[in-house]
Design an enzyme around this catalytic site. Structure first.
Site, PDB file in Angstrom:
ATOM      1  CG  ASP A   1       3.004   1.176   0.664  1.00 19.72           C
ATOM      2  OD1 ASP A   1       4.108   0.771   1.080  1.00 19.72           O
ATOM      3  OD2 ASP A   1       2.851   1.613  -0.494  1.00 19.72           O
TER       4      ASP A   1
ATOM      5  CG  HIS B   1       1.938   6.594   1.931  1.00 23.04           C
ATOM      6  ND1 HIS B   1       2.174   5.396   2.570  1.00 23.04           N
ATOM      7  CD2 HIS B   1       2.628   6.529   0.764  1.00 23.04           C
ATOM      8  CE1 HIS B   1       2.968   4.652   1.830  1.00 23.04           C
ATOM      9  NE2 HIS B   1       3.260   5.312   0.724  1.00 23.04           N
TER      10      HIS B   1
ATOM     11  CG  HIS C   1       3.974  -2.450  -2.487  1.00 19.17           C
ATOM     12  ND1 HIS C   1       5.106  -2.862  -1.816  1.00 19.17           N
ATOM     13  CD2 HIS C   1       4.007  -1.093  -2.494  1.00 19.17           C
ATOM     14  CE1 HIS C   1       5.792  -1.799  -1.443  1.00 19.17           C
ATOM     15  NE2 HIS C   1       5.143  -0.716  -1.838  1.00 19.17           N
TER      16      HIS C   1
END
Length: 307
Positions: free
Chosen positions: A242, A265, A238
């Site tokens: 992202d 991020h 996952h």
């Protein structure tokens, strides 16, 4: 390999809960003309409502990816949707949204991808442009970093390592020599959180829409979700999802190698801005098109392309 630009065949409307605000949000994915890129349009606002999905528009945010235009109008938690576009090769699309945050759906990109494929993809006449990054770039430190290295291949290699000091996730790694061939293998992986961190996250005013329906919750050496994990190493896969969604804010299909350790991020956004800071760092093999918006209107028909 040359690839044609792509959009969807028919308008698609989706509705769901926003992870952080908890609001019920509706989005409409609308086919878009060649060379227009990925554009968000806030239909709840009467002006200054257009936001281009682009590295230039990345702004700081907690636990998600957020973009904002020059007027401060933003849309957040875009990473899973952007991954869906990357996975399917979609280069041109208008996303109308009636609020500031994309719905979380099941916590992965699976529903977005399934629904888009049900509507169908449309190949367009123009070719995609090719981004050539000329040298190695790295941001972070020895414990937490993301690095880009150029290569002679027409593919993106990724090597992502995730490590937690817990009894369940521990250390996980995901590697792929050509991640675009593996995107559908990671598209169904869900966002996750440790139960012990929830109180702090709630105190930040976040995760108001979070539940076992849209996130994996880890408690000690087990997860609280019925049905267990969807695949081995779902957590690191996952995080790779992202990362790829964030990288697509380059507006290109990046070739080369990405190595990431304990990334996120923020680091991915910093990497993109470092690469694009100087035009000597890269070349784009294509016609140079720019997008101009009539921001006085929030009607999608007011979006125009200027060559």
């Amino acid at each position: 390999m040359d690839l044609h630009q792509k959009t969807i065949k028919k308008k698609l409307v989706l509705e769901g809960i926003a992870l952080h605000s908890g609001a019920l949000v509706k989005i409409a994915l609308i086919p878009s003309e060649e060379n227009t890129g990925i554009i968000f349009l806030r239909t709840d606002l009467k002006k200054n409502s257009v936001i281009k999905a682009c590295w230039k528009n990345i702004v700081p945010s907690s636990l998600c990816t957020k973009i904002s235009n020059q007027y401060g109008v933003s849309v957040s938690t875009i990473e899973h949707l952007m991954f869906s576009f990357y996975a399917l090769g979609i280069t041109n699309l208008l996303i109308e949204i009636n609020g500031p945050e994309i719905p979380i759906m099941d916590g992965s990109s699976k529903i977005f991808i399934d629904e888009i494929l049900n509507k169908g993809l449309l190949n367009q006449k123009s070719k995609v442009s090719h981004l050539i990054i000329k040298k190695t770039f790295e941001v972070g430190d020895k414990d937490r970093f993301i690095r880009y290295e150029p290569s002679q291949t027409n593919s993106l290699e990724i090597d992502y390592t995730l490590e937690y000091k817990d009894h369940f996730i521990k250390k996980q790694n995901f590697r792929s020599k050509d991640v675009r061939k593996n995107v559908l293998d990671i598209a169904h992986t869900r966002t996750f959180c440790h139960q012990e961190d929830l109180e702090k996250i709630f105190a930040m005013g976040l995760a108001k829409g979070g539940s076992l329906d849209n996130a994996i919750i880890i408690s000690g050496n087990k997860i609280l979700n019925q049905g267990g994990l969807r695949c081995k190493n779902e957590f690191v896969k996952h995080k790779t999802l992202d990362c790829l969604g964030d990288l697509y804010l380059s507006n290109q299909f990046i070739n080369g190698k990405i190595t990431c350790n304990q990334g996120g991020h923020e680091l991915t956004g910093i990497l993109l801005k470092k690469i694009f800071k100087d035009k000597k760092n890269y070349t784009i093999e294509s016609s140079d098109l720019s997008v101009n918006f009539k921001e006085k209107s929030f009607n999608s028909e007011e979006i125009q392309v200027v060559v």
